[in-house]
Write an enzyme that holds these catalytic residues in place. Structure first.
Site, mmCIF file in Angstrom:
data_model
loop_
_atom_site.group_PDB
_atom_site.id
_atom_site.type_symbol
_atom_site.label_atom_id
_atom_site.label_comp_id
_atom_site.label_asym_id
_atom_site.label_seq_id
_atom_site.Cartn_x
_atom_site.Cartn_y
_atom_site.Cartn_z
ATOM 1 C CD GLU A 1 -1.483 -6.201 5.194
ATOM 2 O OE1 GLU A 1 -1.130 -6.803 4.054
ATOM 3 O OE2 GLU A 1 -1.487 -4.908 5.372
ATOM 4 C CG HIS B 1 -3.748 -3.899 2.947
ATOM 5 N ND1 HIS B 1 -2.752 -3.398 3.703
ATOM 6 C CD2 HIS B 1 -4.418 -2.658 2.596
ATOM 7 C CE1 HIS B 1 -2.599 -2.040 3.698
ATOM 8 N NE2 HIS B 1 -3.562 -1.468 2.868
ATOM 9 C CB CYS C 1 -1.076 -0.201 1.250
ATOM 10 S SG CYS C 1 -2.097 0.914 1.063
#
Ligand code: XMP
Length: 537
Positions: free
Chosen positions: A194, A192, A101
């Site tokens: 994660e 993202h 990001c």
């Protein structure tokens, strides 16, 4: 093992991936995902000295080498004047870098590319198309096509317009033409990986760790325990003595068991009943202490705490009083024992969050003053030992299991230092304590019976001073309102109320109004954190 002194420092012995923290809300999550993939990872501030990073990169494998770097997200834009930036030469240190990001935008920016403000924010799930030949996307789609497709989670406003020299776009979405790129061996992804919403995010992170050549050897097992025990022995020496404040929670209990393995009876646990414990907790902790054979001192200081809390309504004042008396009582006992070391169950997010708050120059506003024995080592001239200082909560639970901590303690929800006082709005008195304790026990019991207990982060009852009308037989009856709170959470930083089935809520309500004298109403808390906190005080 270093003393923790609030300074955010890199661990020096383990090979690792470093996540540079630009203040993103998912920074800890990136670290946790790498660790779940078996690679030790650490969070460091974005402006961590470049020469120390370089020194870590130049180390031999197996001697604390930094094998890769990840740039986190950030609430800032690279276009802001005060945007957090690391030295641009980090990109040329010779280990792969992955920007996520803001991190991706920063790589493009540092590479001489161009980032501009987007017309609108892109937030939520999106179809992501990618070049399958890229190592970052290996194994993510196995049909015969050259372009793969998967769902990713977007949360950004700025867009990358130009990557600068040598850059190649390797993935895109409908709204974001540069959603993934590679510049040499450095990568950037606008989404993202994660978060769970990115379907194959974990695979992408695994691929990146493979590109870095990381060994997947991070495991919480017997070897890890032996390592910690060895460290504790070398710090405490052959005749040092230690004390450990035992609350009965998994962190302090695991700390105590590690110390006990290392130095046996030269450890004394101090267990203080502050009168604010959960139903049956005192007996359970004492029983576990007896079963593990650790030396301990038990102090029933409940009256002292309750006397000091009489008439106090302010939440922060209550916390201050409880913290102070705790330290006084602990100090009295520790002096009698005459220890050189204080063992504490501080875990990784606690340590990093205090350092993060410190790094903001005290600008981060304090939501609640956390209860701990931080001031004690100075006052007692004891040295601090924190064997869990590098671990996340789920890792502590694994460790606890490895060292044989009883299941009851292992599975218990987190419980705050100020105990039930954190769940009592207004003055803490015997009547409200009785209601809070009994109603919380019912909430926990119903969750256990229905199999929900282990699926939630915390569950309890809250009581305040408001009264509501009820009926008993044919008569009107004034009683208290109990608020039931059940939340799910990632490390307590954010939380959401749990959508419990109505039948369970109904059963809790029926039992609380029937079994807990003086309660006429039960409500369910449906606010999230933020803007609420998990516990009201
Ligand atoms: P809040 O209520 O602030 O709490 O959202 C976040 C998590 O921290 C726990 N908590 C504490 N833990 N000492 C602790 O060790 C404290 O003073 C304290 N206050 C809150 C709370 O139970 C929740 O899990």
């Amino acid at each position: 093992m270093e003393r923790s002194d609030g300074v955010w420092k890199m661990e020096k012995e383990r090979d690792k991936v470093v996540v540079l923290d630009f203040g993103g809300q998912y920074s800890h999550l990136i670290v946790r995902r790498c660790r779940e993939l078996g690679v030790y990872a650490e969070l460091l501030p974005y402006d961590y000295p470049a020469d120390e990073l370089r020194e870590g990169i130049e180390r031999e494998r197996g001697h604390g080498k930094i094998c890769g770097i990840i740039f986190s997200g950030s609430p800032f834009s690279v276009l802001d004047d005060n945007a957090p930036k690391c030295a641009s030469d980090v990109l040329d240190f010779g280990v792969p870098v992955l920007g996520i990001c803001y991190g991706a935008q920063l790589i493009a920016h540092l590479n001489g590319g161009r980032v501009r403000r987007g017309e609108k924010k892109e937030f939520g799930s999106a179809d992501f198309f990618f070049k399958k030949e890229e190592r970052l996307f290996r194994g993510i789609s196995d049909d015969g096509e050259q372009i793969g497709k998967t769902r990713v989670w977007m949360s950004h406003e700025d867009v990358i317009e130009d990557l600068g020299g040598n850059g190649e776009v390797i993935g895109w979405t409908e709204n974001t033409p540069v959603a993934a790129f590679r510049i040499g061996s450095n990568y950037g992804v606008q989404f993202h990986p994660e978060v769970h919403h990115t379907e194959r995010g974990k695979d992408m992170l695994r691929n990146f760790l493979e590109i870095c050549g990381c060994e997947r050897n991070w495991r919480i097992d017997e070897d890890f325990v032996s390592e910690r025990v060895y460290e504790i022995r070398s710090v405490v020496g052959s005749d040092g003595k230690a004390v450990c404040a035992l609350s009965g929670g998994v962190d302090s209990f695991t700390t105590a068991v590690l110390l006990h393995r290392a130095i046996g009876d030269r450890l004394t646990c101090i267990f203080i009943d502050n009168g604010l414990l959960r139903d049956g907790e005192r007996e359970e902790v004492l029983e576990s202490l007896r079963n593990t054979g650790m030396k301990y001192v038990f102090v029933d200081a409940s009256q002292r705490f309750l006397d000091a809390l009489r008439g106090v309504r302010d939440a922060e004042e209550k916390r201050r009083i409880i913290g102070k008396i705790f330290i006084d009582v602990f100090e009295e006992e520790a002096r009698k024992i005459g220890a050189d070391f204080l063992a504490q169950g501080t875990i990784y997010p606690d340590r990093i969050e205090s350092a993060r708050a410190g790094a903001s120059g005290g600008r981060a506003s304090r939501i609640k003053s956390h209860h701990n024995v931080g001031a004690l080592p100075e006052r007692l001239r004891m040295k601090l030992i924190e064997p869990l200082r590098d671990l996340y909560k789920d890792e502590v639970r694994k460790l606890a299991k490895t060292v044989g901590i009883p299941d009851k303690i292992l599975r218990r929800h987190p419980f705050p230092g100020p105990g039930l006082a954190a769940r009592i709005i207004g003055e803490v008195n015997a009547e409200k304590l009785r209601i809070c304790r009994a109603a919380s026990a019912i909430v926990e019991e119903e969750l256990r019976k229905s199999g929900w207990y282990e699926r939630v982060w915390q569950a309890f009852a809250v009581v305040g001073d408001d009264m509501a009308t009820g009926v008993l037989g044919d008569a009107r009856k004034e009683g208290r309102i109990v608020i039931v709170r059940v939340v799910s959470s990632e490390e307590a930083m954010t939380a959401d109320f749990v959508r419990l089935p109505y039948e369970i809520l109904e059963k809790m309500s029926r039992r609380i109004t029937n079994e807990v004298e003086g309660v006429t109403w039960v409500a369910y808390a449906i606010s999230s954190k933020p803007p609420s906190t998990i516990e009201p005080c």
